[in-house]
Design an enzyme around this catalytic site. Structure first.
Site, PDB file in Angstrom:
ATOM      1  N   ARG A 193       0.872  -1.183   0.000  1.00  0.00           N
ATOM      2  CA  ARG A 193       0.000   0.000   0.000  1.00  0.00           C
ATOM      3  C   ARG A 193       0.903   1.226   0.000  1.00  0.00           C
ATOM      4  O   ARG A 193       2.118   1.118   0.121  1.00  0.00           O
ATOM      5  CB  ARG A 193      -1.010  -0.001   1.154  1.00  0.00           C
ATOM      6  N   GLY A 194       0.266   2.403  -0.119  1.00  0.00           N
ATOM      7  CA  GLY A 194       1.046   3.634  -0.287  1.00  0.00           C
ATOM      8  C   GLY A 194       1.098   3.948  -1.775  1.00  0.00           C
ATOM      9  O   GLY A 194       1.362   3.058  -2.595  1.00  0.00           O
ATOM     10  N   ALA A 195       0.843   5.221  -2.120  1.00  0.00           N
ATOM     11  CA  ALA A 195       0.659   5.592  -3.529  1.00  0.00           C
ATOM     12  C   ALA A 195       1.820   5.175  -4.439  1.00  0.00           C
ATOM     13  O   ALA A 195       1.608   4.466  -5.433  1.00  0.00           O
ATOM     14  CB  ALA A 195       0.378   7.094  -3.618  1.00  0.00           C
ATOM     15  N   ARG A 254      -7.426  -0.017  -6.674  1.00  0.00           N
ATOM     16  CA  ARG A 254      -7.671   1.072  -5.722  1.00  0.00           C
ATOM     17  C   ARG A 254      -7.831   2.376  -6.525  1.00  0.00           C
ATOM     18  O   ARG A 254      -6.993   2.685  -7.375  1.00  0.00           O
ATOM     19  CB  ARG A 254      -6.512   1.178  -4.720  1.00  0.00           C
ATOM     20  N   GLN A 310      -2.037   2.266   9.971  1.00  0.00           N
ATOM     21  CA  GLN A 310      -0.724   2.372   9.303  1.00  0.00           C
ATOM     22  C   GLN A 310       0.289   3.111  10.181  1.00  0.00           C
ATOM     23  O   GLN A 310       1.493   2.850  10.091  1.00  0.00           O
ATOM     24  CB  GLN A 310      -0.851   3.126   7.968  1.00  0.00           C
ATOM     25  N   ASP A 333      -1.980  11.004  -1.858  1.00  0.00           N
ATOM     26  CA  ASP A 333      -2.398   9.999  -2.845  1.00  0.00           C
ATOM     27  C   ASP A 333      -2.750  10.626  -4.182  1.00  0.00           C
ATOM     28  O   ASP A 333      -2.644   9.996  -5.231  1.00  0.00           O
ATOM     29  CB  ASP A 333      -3.572   9.193  -2.306  1.00  0.00           C
ATOM     30  N   ASN A 347      -5.370  12.497   0.895  1.00  0.00           N
ATOM     31  CA  ASN A 347      -4.462  11.618   1.650  1.00  0.00           C
ATOM     32  C   ASN A 347      -5.313  10.819   2.628  1.00  0.00           C
ATOM     33  O   ASN A 347      -6.537  10.977   2.692  1.00  0.00           O
ATOM     34  CB  ASN A 347      -3.377  12.452   2.356  1.00  0.00           C
ATOM     35  N   LYS A 348      -4.666   9.978   3.385  1.00  0.00           N
ATOM     36  CA  LYS A 348      -5.350   9.074   4.313  1.00  0.00           C
ATOM     37  C   LYS A 348      -6.407   9.788   5.143  1.00  0.00           C
ATOM     38  O   LYS A 348      -6.197  10.913   5.611  1.00  0.00           O
ATOM     39  CB  LYS A 348      -4.281   8.444   5.215  1.00  0.00           C
TER      40      LYS A 348
HETATM   41  O1  MRU Z   1      -4.445   3.277   2.219  1.00  0.00           O
HETATM   42  P1  MRU Z   1      -2.973   3.463   2.112  1.00  0.00           P
HETATM   43  O2  MRU Z   1      -2.196   2.868   3.251  1.00  0.00           O
HETATM   44  O3  MRU Z   1      -2.438   3.040   0.774  1.00  0.00           O
HETATM   45  O4  MRU Z   1      -2.787   5.049   2.200  1.00  0.00           O
HETATM   46  C1  MRU Z   1      -1.503   5.590   2.164  1.00  0.00           C
HETATM   47  C2  MRU Z   1      -1.473   7.051   2.309  1.00  0.00           C
HETATM   48  O5  MRU Z   1      -2.476   7.699   2.470  1.00  0.00           O
HETATM   49  C3  MRU Z   1      -0.132   7.704   2.163  1.00  0.00           C
HETATM   50  O6  MRU Z   1      -0.045   8.839   2.966  1.00  0.00           O
HETATM   51  C4  MRU Z   1       0.085   8.109   0.699  1.00  0.00           C
HETATM   52  O7  MRU Z   1      -0.182   7.047  -0.149  1.00  0.00           O
HETATM   53  C5  MRU Z   1       1.461   8.592   0.453  1.00  0.00           C
HETATM   54  S1  MRU Z   1       2.667   7.311   0.561  1.00  0.00           S
HETATM   55  C6  MRU Z   1       4.170   7.956   0.165  1.00  0.00           C
END
Ligand code: MRU
Length: 342
Positions: free
Chosen positions: A44-46, A87, A194, A235, A245-246
């Site tokens: 996970r993470g963009a 996603r 996370q 994201d 973002n999250k």
């Molecule tokens: O749902 P996730 O864990 O994929 O969400 C991640 C985030 O919101 C991060 O802050 C974002 O992707 C940036 S990661 C460098």
């Protein structure tokens, strides 16, 4: 810490749903299973899901490379679609798939095996570039961090969310590498945790002082003067500087403004969606209600209760002090200054 490894045609992913209690590396040779791993947030993470999708396309190409050119292209279209439908919010996923598709669609390849080789090279390039980009973000971002700063972060925008080094945590790593004495407050980041599971793990592992707090404690510590700045990842960023973002990031940004604390977003330019005028247009992923009703497999809410579980929120650009990118720090007015990054 590298969450994604590509070794001899096998994709290896650290299972992030099991961290920090178990360190398990899963191996993938089937693009459909890779797509499921993105959906299930094993990775996970963009930036990390973009890199993973690129390798998913390579696995698909290897599976279908013995077919005729026409059927190969039909199958690869499907591979890209399956990976796209994992996603919806992080634009890096679509950015990486589009970049791979550009290689696929080139007409001048001699044969399919050459296409497969070029796809593998492109995925490796996306991976390597991500590490360099994060180091550059860290280098610019470090310029805004002062000695003895305490930084609040939300979710995990660390090495685990990228090919390596991280974006928000990359800035924190760069500040530490520059010899600054910094410390971090990590929001636990309900519902997927996370912050508690991944950010606390990454920073603790590297000896960067980190204090874990629940999400609803951030305002309290800001008001007490314990937080000097906020750094989060993103994201998707719209052309006007609105940031997805999250979930919970928006609340943190509003609290930061109320307390006169700078709110920084660290993100690669591939996170900017130049096609969107503003954040209202960003699709927000709705995830399984079980993530809210259960913690570590244990039910914490009554059966049959209505639940909402948006995975992201949008922070309007007026709350964003600056955006840290690999090309430098971007300040308001965002519409004009983001435009210059194109
Ligand atoms: O749902 P996730 O864990 O994929 O969400 C991640 C985030 O919101 C991060 O802050 C974002 O992707 C940036 S990661 C460098």
């Amino acid at each position: 810490m590298r969450p994604i490894q590509w070794e001899n045609g096998v994709l290896k992913l650290i299972d992030q749903t099991r961290l920090p209690t178990e360190y398990i590396v899963n191996e993938y040779t089937d693009y459909k299973v890779v797509a499921q791993a993105i959906k299930d947030m094993i990775v996970r993470g963009a930036p990390a899901i973009g890199v993973t999708a690129a390798y998913g396309i390579v696995l698909g190409a290897k599976e279908f490379c013995t077919l005729s050119k026409e059927v190969f292209m039909e199958k690869m279209q499907k591979v890209c679609d399956v990976l796209r439908n994992t996603r919806p919010t992080a634009v890096n996923l679509f950015w990486a798939i589009d970049r791979m598709y550009t290689i696929l669609a080139k007409e001048n390849h001699n044969n399919i095996m050459e296409t497969v080789t070029l796809l593998e090279q492109e995925a490796n390039k996306i991976y390597d570039e991500d590490v360099d980009i994060n180091r550059a973000i860290g280098c610019y971002g470090n310029g805004l961090i002062r000695e003895n700063d305490t930084i609040l972060t939300h979710c995990n925008a660390g090495a685990l969310a990228t090919a390596d080094f991280g974006t928000a945590l990359g800035v924190i790593r760069a500040a530490k590498e520059a010899g600054k004495h910094i410390s971090v407050f990590a929001d636990e980041t309900r519902p997927f945790l996370q912050g508690a599971r991944l950010t606390a793990f990454e920073l603790h592992h590297e000896g960067i002082p980190v204090t874990l707090i629940t999400d609803n404690m951030a305002g309290h510590f800001m008001k007490q003067g314990k937080i000097n700045c906020v750094i989060v990842g993103a994201d998707r960023i719209a052309s006007n500087g609105d940031v997805a973002n999250k979930i919970g990031t928006y609340s943190v940004a509003v609290l930061a403004k109320e307390n006169n604390i700078p709110f920084y977003v660290a993100a690669p330019i591939s996170t900017i969606d130049f096609t969107l005028d503003n954040g209202v247009q960003i699709p927000i992923e709705e995830r399984n209600p079980k993530e809210v009703t259960h913690i570590a497999g244990q039910r914490i809410a009554p059966e049959g209760i209505a639940v909402a579980n948006p995975a992201f929120d949008v922070t309007p650009h007026r709350y964003v002090t600056a955006i840290m990118t690999e090309k430098g720090i971007v300040y308001p007015p965002y519409k004009a200054n983001i435009g210059k990054l194109k």
